[in-house]
Design a protein around this motif. Sequence first.
Motif, PDB file in Angstrom:
ATOM      1  N   GLU A   1      17.065  68.878  47.592  1.00  0.00           N
ATOM      2  CA  GLU A   1      15.815  68.497  46.934  1.00  0.00           C
ATOM      3  C   GLU A   1      15.018  69.744  46.537  1.00  0.00           C
ATOM      4  O   GLU A   1      14.444  69.804  45.447  1.00  0.00           O
ATOM      5  N   ASP A   2      15.000  70.755  47.406  1.00  0.00           N
ATOM      6  CA  ASP A   2      14.278  71.993  47.098  1.00  0.00           C
ATOM      7  C   ASP A   2      14.916  72.730  45.922  1.00  0.00           C
ATOM      8  O   ASP A   2      14.213  73.282  45.069  1.00  0.00           O
ATOM      9  N   GLU A   3      16.243  72.753  45.859  1.00  0.00           N
ATOM     10  CA  GLU A   3      16.935  73.412  44.752  1.00  0.00           C
ATOM     11  C   GLU A   3      16.697  72.667  43.441  1.00  0.00           C
ATOM     12  O   GLU A   3      16.529  73.285  42.387  1.00  0.00           O
ATOM     13  N   LEU A   4      16.658  71.349  43.514  1.00  0.00           N
ATOM     14  CA  LEU A   4      16.381  70.559  42.321  1.00  0.00           C
ATOM     15  C   LEU A   4      14.947  70.792  41.844  1.00  0.00           C
ATOM     16  O   LEU A   4      14.699  70.948  40.644  1.00  0.00           O
ATOM     17  N   LEU A   5      14.025  70.845  42.778  1.00  0.00           N
ATOM     18  CA  LEU A   5      12.635  71.135  42.436  1.00  0.00           C
ATOM     19  C   LEU A   5      12.535  72.497  41.747  1.00  0.00           C
ATOM     20  O   LEU A   5      11.859  72.651  40.725  1.00  0.00           O
ATOM     21  N   GLU A   6      13.234  73.472  42.279  1.00  0.00           N
ATOM     22  CA  GLU A   6      13.239  74.821  41.690  1.00  0.00           C
ATOM     23  C   GLU A   6      13.816  74.790  40.269  1.00  0.00           C
ATOM     24  O   GLU A   6      13.291  75.445  39.363  1.00  0.00           O
ATOM     25  N   ALA A   7      14.869  74.003  40.057  1.00  0.00           N
ATOM     26  CA  ALA A   7      15.465  73.887  38.720  1.00  0.00           C
ATOM     27  C   ALA A   7      14.475  73.274  37.734  1.00  0.00           C
ATOM     28  O   ALA A   7      14.356  73.733  36.589  1.00  0.00           O
ATOM     29  N   LEU A   8      13.756  72.242  38.167  1.00  0.00           N
ATOM     30  CA  LEU A   8      12.767  71.613  37.291  1.00  0.00           C
ATOM     31  C   LEU A   8      11.596  72.550  37.008  1.00  0.00           C
ATOM     32  O   LEU A   8      11.092  72.600  35.873  1.00  0.00           O
ATOM     33  N   GLN A   9      11.173  73.294  38.007  1.00  0.00           N
ATOM     34  CA  GLN A   9      10.099  74.266  37.793  1.00  0.00           C
ATOM     35  C   GLN A   9      10.533  75.317  36.776  1.00  0.00           C
ATOM     36  O   GLN A   9       9.752  75.735  35.918  1.00  0.00           O
ATOM     37  N   ASP A  10      11.786  75.723  36.872  1.00  0.00           N
ATOM     38  CA  ASP A  10      12.340  76.700  35.945  1.00  0.00           C
ATOM     39  C   ASP A  10      12.448  76.122  34.528  1.00  0.00           C
ATOM     40  O   ASP A  10      12.233  76.824  33.540  1.00  0.00           O
ATOM     41  N   ALA A  11      12.757  74.838  34.432  1.00  0.00           N
ATOM     42  CA  ALA A  11      12.943  74.185  33.135  1.00  0.00           C
ATOM     43  C   ALA A  11      11.617  73.845  32.447  1.00  0.00           C
ATOM     44  O   ALA A  11      11.588  73.598  31.235  1.00  0.00           O
ATOM     45  N   TYR A  12      10.539  73.840  33.196  1.00  0.00           N
ATOM     46  CA  TYR A  12       9.260  73.350  32.669  1.00  0.00           C
ATOM     47  C   TYR A  12       8.806  74.104  31.417  1.00  0.00           C
ATOM     48  O   TYR A  12       8.398  73.477  30.430  1.00  0.00           O
ATOM     49  N   ASP A  13       8.862  75.414  31.425  1.00  0.00           N
ATOM     50  CA  ASP A  13       8.363  76.172  30.269  1.00  0.00           C
ATOM     51  C   ASP A  13       9.160  75.861  29.007  1.00  0.00           C
ATOM     52  O   ASP A  13       8.586  75.761  27.917  1.00  0.00           O
ATOM     53  N   SER A  14      10.469  75.701  29.154  1.00  0.00           N
ATOM     54  CA  SER A  14      11.293  75.332  27.992  1.00  0.00           C
ATOM     55  C   SER A  14      10.904  73.950  27.486  1.00  0.00           C
ATOM     56  O   SER A  14      10.804  73.718  26.276  1.00  0.00           O
ATOM     57  N   ALA A  15      10.691  73.026  28.421  1.00  0.00           N
ATOM     58  CA  ALA A  15      10.291  71.666  28.043  1.00  0.00           C
ATOM     59  C   ALA A  15       8.928  71.673  27.364  1.00  0.00           C
ATOM     60  O   ALA A  15       8.711  70.948  26.384  1.00  0.00           O
ATOM     61  N   LEU A  16       8.011  72.483  27.862  1.00  0.00           N
ATOM     62  CA  LEU A  16       6.677  72.561  27.274  1.00  0.00           C
ATOM     63  C   LEU A  16       6.744  73.089  25.843  1.00  0.00           C
ATOM     64  O   LEU A  16       6.094  72.555  24.943  1.00  0.00           O
ATOM     65  N   ARG A  17       7.545  74.111  25.631  1.00  0.00           N
ATOM     66  CA  ARG A  17       7.689  74.667  24.281  1.00  0.00           C
ATOM     67  C   ARG A  17       8.274  73.634  23.316  1.00  0.00           C
ATOM     68  O   ARG A  17       7.820  73.497  22.184  1.00  0.00           O
ATOM     69  N   LYS A  18       9.293  72.898  23.789  1.00  0.00           N
ATOM     70  CA  LYS A  18       9.892  71.872  22.932  1.00  0.00           C
ATOM     71  C   LYS A  18       8.924  70.721  22.683  1.00  0.00           C
ATOM     72  O   LYS A  18       8.842  70.203  21.565  1.00  0.00           O
ATOM     73  N   SER A  19       8.203  70.326  23.702  1.00  0.00           N
ATOM     74  CA  SER A  19       7.268  69.207  23.527  1.00  0.00           C
ATOM     75  C   SER A  19       6.123  69.601  22.593  1.00  0.00           C
ATOM     76  O   SER A  19       5.590  68.750  21.883  1.00  0.00           O
ATOM     77  N   ALA A  20       5.770  70.877  22.555  1.00  0.00           N
ATOM     78  CA  ALA A  20       4.712  71.327  21.646  1.00  0.00           C
ATOM     79  C   ALA A  20       5.126  71.137  20.181  1.00  0.00           C
ATOM     80  O   ALA A  20       4.276  70.925  19.313  1.00  0.00           O
ATOM     81  N   LEU A  21       6.411  71.178  19.925  1.00  0.00           N
ATOM     82  CA  LEU A  21       6.900  70.952  18.564  1.00  0.00           C
ATOM     83  C   LEU A  21       6.820  69.479  18.165  1.00  0.00           C
ATOM     84  O   LEU A  21       6.741  69.161  16.983  1.00  0.00           O
ATOM     85  N   GLU A  22       6.869  68.597  19.182  1.00  0.00           N
ATOM     86  CA  GLU A  22       6.931  67.164  18.907  1.00  0.00           C
ATOM     87  C   GLU A  22       5.611  66.418  19.141  1.00  0.00           C
ATOM     88  O   GLU A  22       5.279  65.523  18.380  1.00  0.00           O
ATOM     89  N   ALA A  23       4.904  66.763  20.195  1.00  0.00           N
ATOM     90  CA  ALA A  23       3.672  66.040  20.531  1.00  0.00           C
ATOM     91  C   ALA A  23       2.592  66.325  19.488  1.00  0.00           C
ATOM     92  O   ALA A  23       2.479  67.449  18.981  1.00  0.00           O
ATOM     93  N   PHE A  24       1.814  65.317  19.179  1.00  0.00           N
ATOM     94  CA  PHE A  24       0.716  65.451  18.215  1.00  0.00           C
ATOM     95  C   PHE A  24       1.190  66.088  16.909  1.00  0.00           C
ATOM     96  O   PHE A  24       0.482  66.890  16.301  1.00  0.00           O
ATOM     97  N   GLU A  25       2.412  65.759  16.527  1.00  0.00           N
ATOM     98  CA  GLU A  25       3.004  66.276  15.282  1.00  0.00           C
ATOM     99  C   GLU A  25       3.009  67.804  15.231  1.00  0.00           C
ATOM    100  O   GLU A  25       2.861  68.405  14.168  1.00  0.00           O
ATOM    101  N   GLY A  26       3.128  68.434  16.390  1.00  0.00           N
ATOM    102  CA  GLY A  26       3.247  69.889  16.453  1.00  0.00           C
ATOM    103  C   GLY A  26       1.958  70.658  16.251  1.00  0.00           C
ATOM    104  O   GLY A  26       1.982  71.862  15.986  1.00  0.00           O
ATOM    105  N   ARG A  27       0.816  70.003  16.411  1.00  0.00           N
ATOM    106  CA  ARG A  27      -0.472  70.654  16.149  1.00  0.00           C
ATOM    107  C   ARG A  27      -0.868  71.685  17.188  1.00  0.00           C
ATOM    108  O   ARG A  27      -1.697  72.544  16.921  1.00  0.00           O
TER     109      ARG A  27
END
Length: 139
Positions: free
Chosen positions: A89-115
Amino acid sequence: MEELLTLKELLHDGKIPEALELVEELEEMSKSDKLNKIFSYGIIVLLHLIKQKAEKRSTRSWETSIFNSVKQIQRTNQRPKGKGNYLTEDELLEALQDAYDSALRKSALEAFEGRYAADELGELVNRDEVIQEAMDLIF
């Protein structure tokens, strides 16, 4: 495949220490592959959770992507024959924490039409809550 042939050869030659070393390398390669897959699916889960939180809405498409990605994480992390998980569970949490910035960058392109830029979108959601929701869905 080459590694398995080498392992077979080492065992036939009675070179047990070398064979065990190769087995450890194969285990690490397998775990690394599992981690990469979980990381990729984690980005997808987080991406849609971020959009849901930021836009305060959801779509069936987002919900389906979350569901499918969570299932893939669960399947990838499950050891054969129900013998536990590859990642704790701790390793999975670490993987998600690591993935968050990539997800945030991708979601910025899609959410609110990329505004919004990624950092601006990040201010609209609580990082820890998003990651915890992903963990809750997976476990």
